[in-house]
Design a protein around this motif. Structure first.
Motif, PDB file in Angstrom:
ATOM      1  N   GLU A  67       0.785  -1.450  -0.096  1.00 17.92           N
ATOM      2  CA  GLU A  67       0.051  -0.197   0.055  1.00 17.92           C
ATOM      3  C   GLU A  67       1.005   1.298   0.000  1.00 17.92           C
ATOM      4  O   GLU A  67       0.667   2.183  -0.917  1.00 17.92           O
ATOM      5  CB  GLU A  67      -1.075   0.138   1.070  1.00 17.92           C
ATOM      6  CG  GLU A  67      -2.039   1.153   1.058  1.00 17.92           C
ATOM      7  CD  GLU A  67      -2.765   1.315   2.457  1.00 17.92           C
ATOM      8  OE1 GLU A  67      -2.307   0.976   3.553  1.00 17.92           O
ATOM      9  OE2 GLU A  67      -4.007   1.741   2.217  1.00 17.92           O
TER      10      GLU A  67
ATOM     11  N   GLU B 273      -4.904   6.306  -5.584  1.00 15.83           N
ATOM     12  CA  GLU B 273      -6.305   5.379  -5.324  1.00 15.83           C
ATOM     13  C   GLU B 273      -6.014   4.027  -4.801  1.00 15.83           C
ATOM     14  O   GLU B 273      -7.044   3.630  -4.421  1.00 15.83           O
ATOM     15  CB  GLU B 273      -7.257   5.360  -6.295  1.00 15.83           C
ATOM     16  CG  GLU B 273      -7.771   6.913  -6.588  1.00 15.83           C
ATOM     17  CD  GLU B 273      -8.388   7.001  -8.094  1.00 15.83           C
ATOM     18  OE1 GLU B 273      -8.866   5.919  -8.605  1.00 15.83           O
ATOM     19  OE2 GLU B 273      -8.994   8.112  -8.379  1.00 15.83           O
TER      20      GLU B 273
ATOM     21  N   THR C 261       0.645   3.667  -3.346  1.00 15.77           N
ATOM     22  CA  THR C 261       0.043   5.007  -3.325  1.00 15.77           C
ATOM     23  C   THR C 261       0.763   6.040  -3.731  1.00 15.77           C
ATOM     24  O   THR C 261       0.442   6.970  -3.928  1.00 15.77           O
ATOM     25  CB  THR C 261      -0.529   5.118  -1.946  1.00 15.77           C
ATOM     26  OG1 THR C 261       0.109   4.705  -0.988  1.00 15.77           O
ATOM     27  CG2 THR C 261      -2.010   4.367  -1.893  1.00 15.77           C
TER      28      THR C 261
ATOM     29  N   THR D  84      -5.449   2.203  -2.680  1.00 18.93           N
ATOM     30  CA  THR D  84      -5.202   2.167  -1.155  1.00 18.93           C
ATOM     31  C   THR D  84      -5.339   0.580  -0.971  1.00 18.93           C
ATOM     32  O   THR D  84      -6.081  -0.304  -1.719  1.00 18.93           O
ATOM     33  CB  THR D  84      -6.143   2.926  -0.374  1.00 18.93           C
ATOM     34  OG1 THR D  84      -7.642   2.420  -0.993  1.00 18.93           O
ATOM     35  CG2 THR D  84      -6.011   4.199  -0.677  1.00 18.93           C
ATOM     36  N   ARG D  85      -5.314   0.141   0.363  1.00 22.83           N
ATOM     37  CA  ARG D  85      -5.665  -1.070   0.800  1.00 22.83           C
ATOM     38  C   ARG D  85      -6.928  -1.567   0.588  1.00 22.83           C
ATOM     39  O   ARG D  85      -7.366  -2.599   0.021  1.00 22.83           O
ATOM     40  CB  ARG D  85      -5.074  -1.479   2.177  1.00 22.83           C
ATOM     41  CG  ARG D  85      -5.322  -2.674   2.495  1.00 22.83           C
ATOM     42  CD  ARG D  85      -4.700  -3.250   4.144  1.00 22.83           C
ATOM     43  NE  ARG D  85      -5.002  -4.712   4.214  1.00 22.83           N
ATOM     44  CZ  ARG D  85      -4.239  -5.513   4.798  1.00 22.83           C
ATOM     45  NH1 ARG D  85      -3.409  -4.873   5.512  1.00 22.83           N
ATOM     46  NH2 ARG D  85      -4.625  -6.505   5.264  1.00 22.83           N
TER      47      ARG D  85
END
Ligand SMILES: Cc1cc2nc3c(=O)[nH]c(=O)nc-3n(C[C@H](O)[C@H](O)[C@H](O)COP(=O)(O)OP(=O)(O)OC[C@H]3O[C@@H](n4cnc5c(N)ncnc54)[C@H](O)[C@@H]3O)c2cc1C
Length: 591
Positions: free
Chosen positions: A22, A33, A26, A35-36
């Motif tokens: 992540e 966008e 990112t 993200t995890r």
């Protein structure tokens, strides 16, 4: 049916705890966008497709295989494949990692690899249709004109069409410089392609409206050998200016191969008889163009090893828990039952731990390499992109060559745990062994991967990627030198990476004195490198498990498997070292 549960927990562990995906993703260009939460949701959905749609087609697809109809010269895939492909397309999976300008979702390459693992485990034979399409898209993206991308790439990204890679000919396999297929210029700027390709995966099928063949062929003025090869787009159906399908092109399957495994994948003889083709990229630069996408293709084949080994491991673990046979050497463990289960046998646990060590270690290696491809493509500064590119180049032959080889052992051990029942088709284990056999052969055999690792990545490129990777391992060892929880792993890992460096240096000297030494050492060097590489990822796995908020059983399983790996698998490097040092003198000529 063999079972399959998407291993989402371990995938998440590898991606987020071990590799910090992540934080990395990112920060990449256009990665804000990623993200995890988003990546977790993607994994979850891919897991459902693999478990619920693909996995149930695996054994029936193997038993039925593909059909070739001589009269219509067309291939039909096994029952259920079309519906599975439709579900795949409806879910938007064909365009997962393609750029938005081509209709894709531009997700990171590492997510392409993680989801591909799930689809391949669901049904390897089926998964080759989308995989070859992805390869064709890469080629079109890197080398096609905007018009070619519009006409041929977008429909593949949308899942309406698929693609193939037509390289191999009867006399030209590893040595593509020998290929003979001809491309004669037509008056309208297109080319007439004539020749026979063999072993073409997804060469024909009934899953999509059209197929875009990418064909290697020679122009009339082509120099001999690998510098005289060009690449052509040859559509199954001609495509009008408005994108509508027109007449059938003269590119037909002549037969399908009857083969050991992956029966659901149509492996075609393809006859091009003056078929209309369009040059893609520069004349005579076709092989170089193919090589630019080779890394992605080879990484995906490494993932096939992981995928099959994961599913085989899940089944053999389940079987070992349930099968009652014999008693523990130290007295009954399940006295209320007629016998103990297989788990009480150290030898069965050895086979299970070998599989687990290979599966989870390979996952870390493959995802790490995939993450480097994302940094290579979208890293924020040039130095980071360059380093990632050198790391990828170095790791690809290990990720393909070593992982596909250990997948043979993993699937074999999974079958062995079933005893004679493993040999019986209806239990599904022999299919994993058969399906796995191809992965050390296509996309460059193990011998070719080994020659690439030692000849090109170490000697020609002066080990630049090796130095980055060994440096990273050294830094990891230093950072954890005083960490009591890692004490059992750091010293042997440090010793192994030191020996790897010394062995590499000594070997480079020997190869300079006698080039035959390269061929004599390459495969043992590949194995050696693979074992040390996995040792690093196992030590990192223990560190990441300890640092994370995981259940005690999860942490213990990581530690136990790492302990097993260091005690029983890493020492195999010693035998490979002895073999390497025996040199070419130990491999006499054979008349
Ligand atoms: C099921 C299946 C699907 C396939 N799909 C495709 C496809 O979609 N498209 C496509 O174009 N091709 C495809 N192939 C072809 C595949 O990529 C080739 O079979 C492979 O590259 C090996 O070529 P070959 O079979 O001619 O073996 P050869 O090149 O004849 O090799 C024979 C042996 O010699 C060794 N060897 C050869 N040269 C060297 C060397 N320089 N150094 C060390 N060892 C060497 C090899 O390692 C191997 O063990 C497929 C093959 C199969 C079986």
């Amino acid at each position: 049916m063999t079972l399959y549960h998407a291993p989402t927990d371990d995938q998440r562990f590898a991606l987020f705890d071990l590799l910090g995906a992540e934080a990395t993703l990112t920060q990449l260009q256009g990665g804000g966008e990623h993200t995890r939460d988003l990546l977790d949701a993607v994994l979850e959905e891919a897991g459902k497709l693999a478990e619920q749609v693909l996995a149930p087609t695996n054994e029936a697809g193997d038993a039925e295989g593909c059909h070739f109809d001589k009269d219509s010269r067309s291939v039909t895939t096994p029952k259920g494949f079309k519906q599975a492909f439709k579900a795949f397309v409806d879910g938007g999976w064909p365009g997962l990692t393609a750029k938005e300008q081509f209709g894709g979702q531009a997700l990171p390459g590492v997510m392409g690899i993680a989801t591909t693992e799930l689809f391949q485990a669901g049904n390897l034979g089926w998964s080759l249709y989308p995989l070859l399409s992805e390869g064709a898209c890469h080629a079109l993206e890197l080398h096609g004109t905007p018009a070619q991308q519009e006409t041929y790439m977008k429909p593949i990204v949308a899942g309406r069409w698929t693609g193939t890679m037509c390289l191999t000919e009867p006399q030209a396999g590893s040595d593509l410089g020998l290929l003979k297929t001809r491309a004669e210029p037509n008056a309208d700027g297109s080319y007439a392609i004539t020749g026979t390709k063999i072993f073409i995966s997804a060469g024909d099928h009934d899953l999509a409206e059209n197929i875009v063949h990418l064909v290697l062929a020679r122009l009339p003025d082509a120099p001999a050998g690998s510098r005289g090869i060009s690449m052509f787009i040859v559509p199954k159906f001609m495509v009008g200016a408005d994108g509508a399908l027109g007449t059938r092109n003269n590119a037909y399957p002549g037969a399908i191969e009857h083969k050991m495994g992956i029966h659901g994948s149509a492996t075609c003889v393809m006859n091009f008889d003056g078929a209309t083709g369009y040059l893609i990229g520069k004349p005579h630069k076709g092989l170089a163009a193919m090589f630019t996408m080779m890394n992605a293709a080879r990484l995906s084949v490494g993932v096939q090893g992981l995928a099959l080994a994961e599913r085989a491991w899940q089944n053999s673990l389940n079987y070992a828990r349930e099968r009652l046979q014999g008693r523990s050497l130290s007295g009954a463990k399940l006295p209320e039952k007629v016998a103990d289960n297989l788990l009480v046998q150290p030898d069965v646990r050895r086979m299970l731990l070998t599989q687990r060590a290979f599966v989870e270690g390979s996952r870390a290696l493959l995802y790490y390499t995939a993450l480097q491809t994302d940094i290579e493509a979208r890293g924020s500064d040039e130095a980071a992109r360059q380093k990632a590119s050198e790391l990828v180049a170095f790791l690809i032959p290990i990720a393909k060559g070593f992982v596909t080889e250990i997948a043979q052992e993993a699937t074999k051990e999974a079958l062995q745990i079933y005893g004679g029942h493993g040999y019986i088709a209806e239990n599904g284990m022999e299919q994993f062994v058969r399906d796995a056999r191809i992965i050390t052969l296509y996309e460059g055999t193990t011998g070719i991967q080994a020659a690439d690792l030692l000849g090109r990545k170490i000697l020609q490129l002066q080990g630049v990627g090796f130095k980055h990777f060994a440096g990273e391992i050294g830094a990891f060892c230093k950072a954890h030198a005083g960490d009591a929880k890692l004490a059992a792993f750091i010293a042997p890992l440090g010793a192994a990476v030191k020996q790897w460096g010394e062995l590499t240096l000594a070997l480079a000297g020997r190869v300079q004195a006698n080039p035959e030494e390269l061929g004599a050492a390459a495969v043992d060097y590949l194995w050696y490198s693979g074992y040390v590489t996995l040792a690093y990822f196992w030590a990192r796995s223990v560190a990441a498990a300890e640092a994370g908020n995981h259940p005690a059983a999860f942490k213990q399983a990581k530690r136990d498997t790492a302990t097993f790996y260091f005690a029983r698998l890493l020492p195999r490097t010693l035998a490979h070292k002895v073999a390497i040092e025996a040199g070419v003198a130990s491999i006499p000529d054979i008349a």
